[in-house]
Motif scaffolding. Sequence first.
Motif, short mmCIF file in Angstrom:
data_model
loop_
_atom_site.label_atom_id
_atom_site.label_comp_id
_atom_site.label_asym_id
_atom_site.label_seq_id
_atom_site.Cartn_x
_atom_site.Cartn_y
_atom_site.Cartn_z
N LYS A 138 1.04 4.11 -2.79
CA LYS A 138 0.65 5.46 -2.38
C LYS A 138 1.72 6.49 -2.75
CE LYS A 138 -0.72 8.10 1.68
NZ LYS A 138 -0.94 8.07 3.12
N SER A 139 2.97 6.09 -2.65
CA SER A 139 4.03 7.04 -2.98
C SER A 139 4.34 7.08 -4.48
CB SER A 139 5.31 6.71 -2.20
OG SER A 139 5.84 5.47 -2.62
N ASN A 177 -8.82 1.43 3.79
CA ASN A 177 -7.37 1.61 3.97
C ASN A 177 -7.03 1.87 5.43
OD1 ASN A 177 -7.02 1.36 1.21
ND2 ASN A 177 -6.77 3.54 0.86
N THR A 198 -9.74 7.09 -4.54
CA THR A 198 -9.12 6.50 -3.36
C THR A 198 -9.60 7.19 -2.10
OG1 THR A 198 -7.16 5.92 -4.65
CG2 THR A 198 -6.91 5.94 -2.26
N ASN A 223 2.13 5.88 -7.32
CA ASN A 223 1.09 6.04 -8.33
C ASN A 223 0.55 7.45 -8.52
OD1 ASN A 223 1.37 3.39 -9.08
ND2 ASN A 223 -0.23 2.66 -7.72
N PRO A 224 0.32 8.25 -7.47
CA PRO A 224 -0.18 9.61 -7.74
C PRO A 224 0.78 10.47 -8.59
CG PRO A 224 -0.70 8.98 -5.49
CD PRO A 224 0.21 7.90 -6.04
N ASN A 235 -9.88 -1.70 -5.22
CA ASN A 235 -8.66 -1.40 -5.96
C ASN A 235 -8.77 -1.87 -7.41
OD1 ASN A 235 -5.82 -0.41 -5.79
ND2 ASN A 235 -5.44 -2.50 -6.49
N VAL A 256 -6.97 9.48 -7.54
CA VAL A 256 -6.76 10.15 -6.24
C VAL A 256 -8.10 10.39 -5.53
CG1 VAL A 256 -5.82 12.16 -5.07
CG2 VAL A 256 -4.53 11.09 -6.93
N TYR A 293 0.83 -1.21 0.00
CA TYR A 293 0.00 0.00 0.00
C TYR A 293 0.87 1.26 0.00
CZ TYR A 293 -2.84 3.74 2.01
OH TYR A 293 -3.45 4.94 2.25
N GLU A 294 1.86 1.29 0.86
CA GLU A 294 2.73 2.47 0.96
C GLU A 294 3.53 2.70 -0.32
OE1 GLU A 294 4.86 1.80 4.62
OE2 GLU A 294 3.23 2.66 5.82
N SER A 310 -10.73 5.12 1.54
CA SER A 310 -10.08 5.61 2.77
C SER A 310 -10.47 4.82 4.00
CB SER A 310 -10.39 7.09 2.99
OG SER A 310 -9.69 7.87 2.07
#
Length: 177
Positions: A63-64, A118, A110, A66-67, A157, A107, A59-60, A115
Amino acid sequence: MAISQITLLIARAVGIGGAAWLSGNIAALSLISVPALNASHAQDSVSLSTITHAWKHSYEKGKSQNPPVAAVVASSFAYLAWASHRLRAGRSMQLYSVAALLTVGIVPYTLLTMSSTNNKLLAKSKKASSDAEITAAFSPAEDKEASDLLKRWTFLNGIRSTLPMLGAVAAALAGLA
């Protein structure tokens, strides 16, 4: 300002290729990573506390990673929409605009739909990592909740992965228009 054909080709390649890559990157979590984690639980008796901890690392990374990729891809599509407007290619402008919105749409999707799931999974992971041993098992009720959350996350997802792919399709159609 003149619009170079090579610039348009590069923007299309970055946009369409990047959107397709992003879609696959996101989908791989739902199609490969989380199912492999679940198989580790079902077949190898790895505790769900360990599984949620491993999920957190995937996940992390996503998160870092893909955006920013979505931002670059959406910027390529936005440039193509602008160029199409300048070249008076109205339908292409609309399709490239839709492609940009769909791609960057990962974004808000998500934030709005994932949220809660997650955050619950992250809380499970935090509980697992605060235990004396990472392999300490959850209670049966916590196991059920963790399993249900992983299934829900995988589904949500999977839907999210379609957004950049639809963006790639819209951009491809714009290139043909």
